[in-house]
Design a protein around this motif. Structure first.
Motif, PDB file in Angstrom:
ATOM      1  N   TYR A  30       0.898  -1.229  -0.124  1.00  0.00           N
ATOM      2  CA  TYR A  30      -0.085  -0.020  -0.183  1.00  0.00           C
ATOM      3  C   TYR A  30       0.865   1.166   0.024  1.00  0.00           C
ATOM      4  O   TYR A  30       2.078   1.400   0.423  1.00  0.00           O
ATOM      5  CB  TYR A  30      -1.118  -0.026   1.472  1.00  0.00           C
ATOM      6  CG  TYR A  30      -0.631   0.686   2.543  1.00  0.00           C
ATOM      7  CD1 TYR A  30      -0.948   2.084   2.617  1.00  0.00           C
ATOM      8  CD2 TYR A  30       0.343  -0.090   3.533  1.00  0.00           C
ATOM      9  CE1 TYR A  30      -0.659   2.755   3.871  1.00  0.00           C
ATOM     10  CE2 TYR A  30       0.575   0.682   4.415  1.00  0.00           C
ATOM     11  CZ  TYR A  30       0.105   1.967   4.981  1.00  0.00           C
ATOM     12  OH  TYR A  30       0.498   2.467   6.089  1.00  0.00           O
ATOM     13  N   LEU A  31       0.349   2.488  -0.357  1.00  0.00           N
ATOM     14  CA  LEU A  31       0.651   3.647  -0.507  1.00  0.00           C
ATOM     15  C   LEU A  31      -0.435   4.521  -0.111  1.00  0.00           C
ATOM     16  O   LEU A  31      -1.448   4.146  -0.425  1.00  0.00           O
ATOM     17  CB  LEU A  31       1.344   4.167  -1.587  1.00  0.00           C
ATOM     18  CG  LEU A  31       0.572   4.427  -2.885  1.00  0.00           C
ATOM     19  CD1 LEU A  31       1.256   5.158  -3.882  1.00  0.00           C
ATOM     20  CD2 LEU A  31       0.199   3.257  -3.625  1.00  0.00           C
ATOM     21  N   GLY A  32       0.043   5.628   0.630  1.00  0.00           N
ATOM     22  CA  GLY A  32      -0.965   6.501   1.210  1.00  0.00           C
ATOM     23  C   GLY A  32      -1.195   7.964   0.991  1.00  0.00           C
ATOM     24  O   GLY A  32       0.179   8.222   0.493  1.00  0.00           O
ATOM     25  N   ALA A  33      -2.066   8.628   0.735  1.00  0.00           N
ATOM     26  CA  ALA A  33      -2.237   9.977   0.548  1.00  0.00           C
ATOM     27  C   ALA A  33      -3.073  10.626   1.338  1.00  0.00           C
ATOM     28  O   ALA A  33      -4.191  10.200   1.407  1.00  0.00           O
ATOM     29  CB  ALA A  33      -2.212  10.385  -0.920  1.00  0.00           C
ATOM     30  N   ASP A  34      -2.482  11.720   2.231  1.00  0.00           N
ATOM     31  CA  ASP A  34      -3.654  12.623   2.821  1.00  0.00           C
ATOM     32  C   ASP A  34      -4.284  13.660   1.820  1.00  0.00           C
ATOM     33  O   ASP A  34      -3.587  14.482   1.402  1.00  0.00           O
ATOM     34  CB  ASP A  34      -3.030  13.308   4.018  1.00  0.00           C
ATOM     35  CG  ASP A  34      -2.693  12.475   5.157  1.00  0.00           C
ATOM     36  OD1 ASP A  34      -3.233  11.182   5.112  1.00  0.00           O
ATOM     37  OD2 ASP A  34      -1.881  12.636   6.104  1.00  0.00           O
ATOM     38  N   PRO A  35      -5.437  13.742   1.787  1.00  0.00           N
ATOM     39  CA  PRO A  35      -6.476  14.485   1.124  1.00  0.00           C
ATOM     40  C   PRO A  35      -6.236  15.972   1.406  1.00  0.00           C
ATOM     41  O   PRO A  35      -7.486  16.552   1.902  1.00  0.00           O
ATOM     42  CB  PRO A  35      -7.617  13.869   1.034  1.00  0.00           C
ATOM     43  CG  PRO A  35      -7.635  13.394   2.198  1.00  0.00           C
ATOM     44  CD  PRO A  35      -6.596  12.630   2.476  1.00  0.00           C
ATOM     45  N   THR A  36      -5.130  16.605   1.772  1.00  0.00           N
ATOM     46  CA  THR A  36      -4.914  17.998   1.869  1.00  0.00           C
ATOM     47  C   THR A  36      -5.063  18.887   0.847  1.00  0.00           C
ATOM     48  O   THR A  36      -5.335  20.221   1.146  1.00  0.00           O
ATOM     49  CB  THR A  36      -3.463  18.219   2.943  1.00  0.00           C
ATOM     50  OG1 THR A  36      -2.437  17.461   2.079  1.00  0.00           O
ATOM     51  CG2 THR A  36      -3.548  17.588   4.043  1.00  0.00           C
ATOM     52  N   GLY A  37      -5.203  18.376  -0.337  1.00  0.00           N
ATOM     53  CA  GLY A  37      -5.332  19.169  -1.516  1.00  0.00           C
ATOM     54  C   GLY A  37      -6.206  18.402  -2.529  1.00  0.00           C
ATOM     55  O   GLY A  37      -6.370  17.095  -2.277  1.00  0.00           O
ATOM     56  N   LEU A  84      -8.711  20.939   8.275  1.00  0.00           N
ATOM     57  CA  LEU A  84      -9.626  21.000   7.366  1.00  0.00           C
ATOM     58  C   LEU A  84     -10.915  20.470   7.824  1.00  0.00           C
ATOM     59  O   LEU A  84     -11.126  19.638   8.616  1.00  0.00           O
ATOM     60  CB  LEU A  84      -9.089  20.087   6.191  1.00  0.00           C
ATOM     61  CG  LEU A  84      -7.847  20.554   5.529  1.00  0.00           C
ATOM     62  CD1 LEU A  84      -7.398  19.316   4.616  1.00  0.00           C
ATOM     63  CD2 LEU A  84      -7.799  21.867   4.927  1.00  0.00           C
ATOM     64  N   SER A  85     -12.014  20.953   6.918  1.00  0.00           N
ATOM     65  CA  SER A  85     -13.420  20.588   7.391  1.00  0.00           C
ATOM     66  C   SER A  85     -13.618  18.914   6.698  1.00  0.00           C
ATOM     67  O   SER A  85     -12.787  18.749   5.724  1.00  0.00           O
ATOM     68  CB  SER A  85     -14.396  21.421   6.936  1.00  0.00           C
ATOM     69  OG  SER A  85     -14.241  21.420   5.556  1.00  0.00           O
ATOM     70  N   ARG A  86     -14.528  18.290   7.272  1.00  0.00           N
ATOM     71  CA  ARG A  86     -15.002  17.046   6.855  1.00  0.00           C
ATOM     72  C   ARG A  86     -15.086  16.933   5.401  1.00  0.00           C
ATOM     73  O   ARG A  86     -14.659  16.223   4.368  1.00  0.00           O
ATOM     74  CB  ARG A  86     -15.869  16.237   7.635  1.00  0.00           C
ATOM     75  CG  ARG A  86     -16.579  14.944   7.079  1.00  0.00           C
ATOM     76  CD  ARG A  86     -15.392  13.988   6.971  1.00  0.00           C
ATOM     77  NE  ARG A  86     -14.679  13.908   8.031  1.00  0.00           N
ATOM     78  CZ  ARG A  86     -13.131  13.287   8.049  1.00  0.00           C
ATOM     79  NH1 ARG A  86     -13.003  12.728   6.822  1.00  0.00           N
ATOM     80  NH2 ARG A  86     -12.383  13.109   8.953  1.00  0.00           N
ATOM     81  N   GLU A  87     -15.883  18.318   4.971  1.00  0.00           N
ATOM     82  CA  GLU A  87     -16.371  18.258   3.529  1.00  0.00           C
ATOM     83  C   GLU A  87     -15.293  18.382   2.660  1.00  0.00           C
ATOM     84  O   GLU A  87     -15.166  17.822   1.479  1.00  0.00           O
ATOM     85  CB  GLU A  87     -17.328  19.633   3.479  1.00  0.00           C
ATOM     86  CG  GLU A  87     -18.868  19.329   4.166  1.00  0.00           C
ATOM     87  CD  GLU A  87     -18.834  19.469   5.567  1.00  0.00           C
ATOM     88  OE1 GLU A  87     -19.604  19.066   6.362  1.00  0.00           O
ATOM     89  OE2 GLU A  87     -17.717  20.056   6.291  1.00  0.00           O
ATOM     90  N   THR A  88     -14.397  19.309   2.989  1.00  0.00           N
ATOM     91  CA  THR A  88     -13.161  19.613   2.240  1.00  0.00           C
ATOM     92  C   THR A  88     -12.164  18.261   1.910  1.00  0.00           C
ATOM     93  O   THR A  88     -11.972  17.849   0.847  1.00  0.00           O
ATOM     94  CB  THR A  88     -12.278  20.651   2.809  1.00  0.00           C
ATOM     95  OG1 THR A  88     -12.951  21.892   2.960  1.00  0.00           O
ATOM     96  CG2 THR A  88     -10.990  20.906   2.149  1.00  0.00           C
ATOM     97  N   ILE A  89     -12.042  17.527   3.415  1.00  0.00           N
ATOM     98  CA  ILE A  89     -11.563  16.268   3.222  1.00  0.00           C
ATOM     99  C   ILE A  89     -12.104  15.346   2.064  1.00  0.00           C
ATOM    100  O   ILE A  89     -11.470  14.790   1.300  1.00  0.00           O
ATOM    101  CB  ILE A  89     -11.299  15.826   4.619  1.00  0.00           C
ATOM    102  CG1 ILE A  89     -10.257  16.708   5.422  1.00  0.00           C
ATOM    103  CG2 ILE A  89     -10.933  14.309   4.383  1.00  0.00           C
ATOM    104  CD1 ILE A  89     -10.394  16.242   6.778  1.00  0.00           C
ATOM    105  N   ASP A  90     -13.352  15.170   2.515  1.00  0.00           N
ATOM    106  CA  ASP A  90     -13.912  14.115   1.302  1.00  0.00           C
ATOM    107  C   ASP A  90     -13.895  14.648  -0.064  1.00  0.00           C
ATOM    108  O   ASP A  90     -13.987  13.765  -1.075  1.00  0.00           O
ATOM    109  CB  ASP A  90     -15.652  14.185   1.956  1.00  0.00           C
ATOM    110  CG  ASP A  90     -15.722  13.149   3.057  1.00  0.00           C
ATOM    111  OD1 ASP A  90     -14.696  12.797   3.536  1.00  0.00           O
ATOM    112  OD2 ASP A  90     -16.754  13.442   3.717  1.00  0.00           O
ATOM    113  N   HIS A  91     -14.157  15.953  -0.307  1.00  0.00           N
ATOM    114  CA  HIS A  91     -14.011  16.400  -1.706  1.00  0.00           C
ATOM    115  C   HIS A  91     -12.625  15.903  -2.230  1.00  0.00           C
ATOM    116  O   HIS A  91     -12.374  15.512  -3.445  1.00  0.00           O
ATOM    117  CB  HIS A  91     -14.373  17.854  -1.688  1.00  0.00           C
ATOM    118  CG  HIS A  91     -13.629  18.547  -2.933  1.00  0.00           C
ATOM    119  ND1 HIS A  91     -14.630  18.473  -4.285  1.00  0.00           N
ATOM    120  CD2 HIS A  91     -12.772  19.345  -3.229  1.00  0.00           C
ATOM    121  CE1 HIS A  91     -14.165  19.021  -5.250  1.00  0.00           C
ATOM    122  NE2 HIS A  91     -12.772  19.671  -4.816  1.00  0.00           N
TER     123      HIS A  91
END
Length: 406
Positions: A30-37, A84-91
């Motif tokens: 596995y490789l991971g990415a945080d959805p900060t953008g 970040l807000s949950r909405e931003t993270i999900d987007h």
């Protein structure tokens, strides 16, 4: 694995026992990415292309989106991350899912799914108990922040990421985590947790790829206008192509090894070309074409080549309105009125310092309007003759372009 090393893709390996498993296509990794953008940029790409290479020989990738870890933030060297807000993270997560799925087929998971219901006592007893604070403080990412200060939330990030590796090891049979060299501390924390929870005989591995730097040691992935994004709405295929074709000779062979799927033999031929006929820029053209096609497809590459050739030849009248906007994205636009004299437009666009210089440029045949040479001092710019009834493109000399907009 030997080819991966030749390509400069291996920085560190926790245990060389993983080599045969990778070669035999036996590993779930596995490789991971945080959805900060909401988009990857080219500085991120190397580890994803590394994953694509592993997948191409039968290894099974899991792409983990850090819906939970993004809500905490991986410690940056300088300061705390903005929450970040949950909405931003999900987007952002949705956008990254789509980008990665175009690169290689992978099982997609989100660590929010197995993290958000863990209560604080369970977290401390099941996971926190296995982490020694002295060990955590000595991680490079934490060390860099001790003088300026680090919150308990970001300090706990490595526990959350270790929790991910242990969860995927237990639930998905995932034996390997890959990441950039700056993720070494997080990866080894995961390996420690796997052994402490599952026993000392538990077998798991970590492999890191090097951070990509330019030959002068500066950070890779930036152009003069900023980050070069994978999302075509942020960085057009044309500008993406231009970023790669402008790679200096000193870097181009390593970029071919790291970022393209050209064969060893093809790259060695291009390396020879850099030495013997650098003016042809064969290596840069091959690099730009291969990576642009990989990220933006055949249509994206064709568009990039069409715009590149039109600007080189001066035949911008062959471009569509959309292609003009793509080619000159970020470039200053000068608004003009219908019926403006070419001489006045040259001065307004700062293509000429004065009307006298403008007349000289026109008389000398140094001015092209929408790809056509204009030598008339009385030439008027009309909306009807504009590209898409909107743009006039002026070229002064061989390389200087100016965009006028009605």
């Amino acid at each position: 694995f030997e080819e991966l090393k030749w390509r400069g893709l291996i920085h560190s390996v926790t245990d060389e026992g993983v080599i045969d498993k990778i070669n035999n296509g036996e590993v779930t990794f596995y490789l991971g990415a945080d959805p900060t953008g909401d988009s990857l940029h080219v500085g991120h790409l190397l580890v994803y292309l590394f994953a694509k290479r592993l997948e191409s020989v039968g290894n099974k990738p899991i792409f983990l989106i850090g819906g939970a870890t993004a809500s905490i933030g991986d410690p940056k060297p300088g300061a705390e991350r903005q929450l970040l807000s949950r909405e931003t993270i999900d987007h952002n997560a949705s956008c990254l899912f789509n980008q990665v799925s175009k690169l290689f087929p992978a099982q997609m998971v989100n660590n929010y799914d197995w993290t958000h219901n863990i209560d604080i006592l369970t977290f401390l007893r099941t996971y926190g108990k296995f982490f020694n604070v002295n060990y955590m403080i000595n991680k490079e990412t934490v060390k860099a922040r001790l003088d300026s200060g680090i919150s308990y939330a970001e300090f706990s990030y490595q526990i959350l990421q270790a929790l991910d590796f242990e969860h995927l090891y237990r639930e998905k049979g995932c034996m390997l985590q890959i990441g950039g060299q700056d993720q070494w501390g997080n990866i080894t924390s995961g390996l420690e947790l796997i052994r402490k929870i599952n026993g000392a005989d538990a077998v798991a591995y970590g492999v890191t790829v090097p951070l990509v730097l330019k030959s002068d040691g500066t950070k890779f992935g930036k152009s003069e206008s900023g980050a070069v994004w994978v999302d075509p709405k942020k960085t057009s295929p044309y500008h993406f192509y231009q970023f790669w074709i402008n790679t200096p000779d000193s870097d181009v062979v390593m970029r071919l090894k790291q970022f393209t799927f050209l064969s060893v033999e093809e790259i060695m031929e291009l390396e020879e070309s850099v030495k013997t006929e650098p003016h042809l820029r064969k290596a840069q053209k091959a690099l730009a074409a291969d990576i642009t096609k990989l990220i933006h497809g055949e249509a994206g590459l064709e568009s990039a080549l069409k715009i590149t050739n039109a600007l080189f030849s001066g035949k911008v009248n062959e471009l569509t309105l959309e292609e003009i906007e793509m080619a000159f994205d970020g470039m200053p636009q000068v608004e003009i009125e219908d019926g403006t004299l070419l001489i006045d437009a040259l001065v307004n666009a700062k293509a000429a310092s004065s009307k006298r210089e403008a007349r000289e440029l026109i008389n000398n045949g140094a001015v092209l309007v929408n790809g056509e040479q204009q030598k008339s001092l009385e030439f008027v710019l009309s909306k009807d003759a504009a590209i898409g009834n909107k743009y006039i493109v002026i070229r002064r000399g061989k390389k200087n372009y100016y965009l006028l907009k009605f």
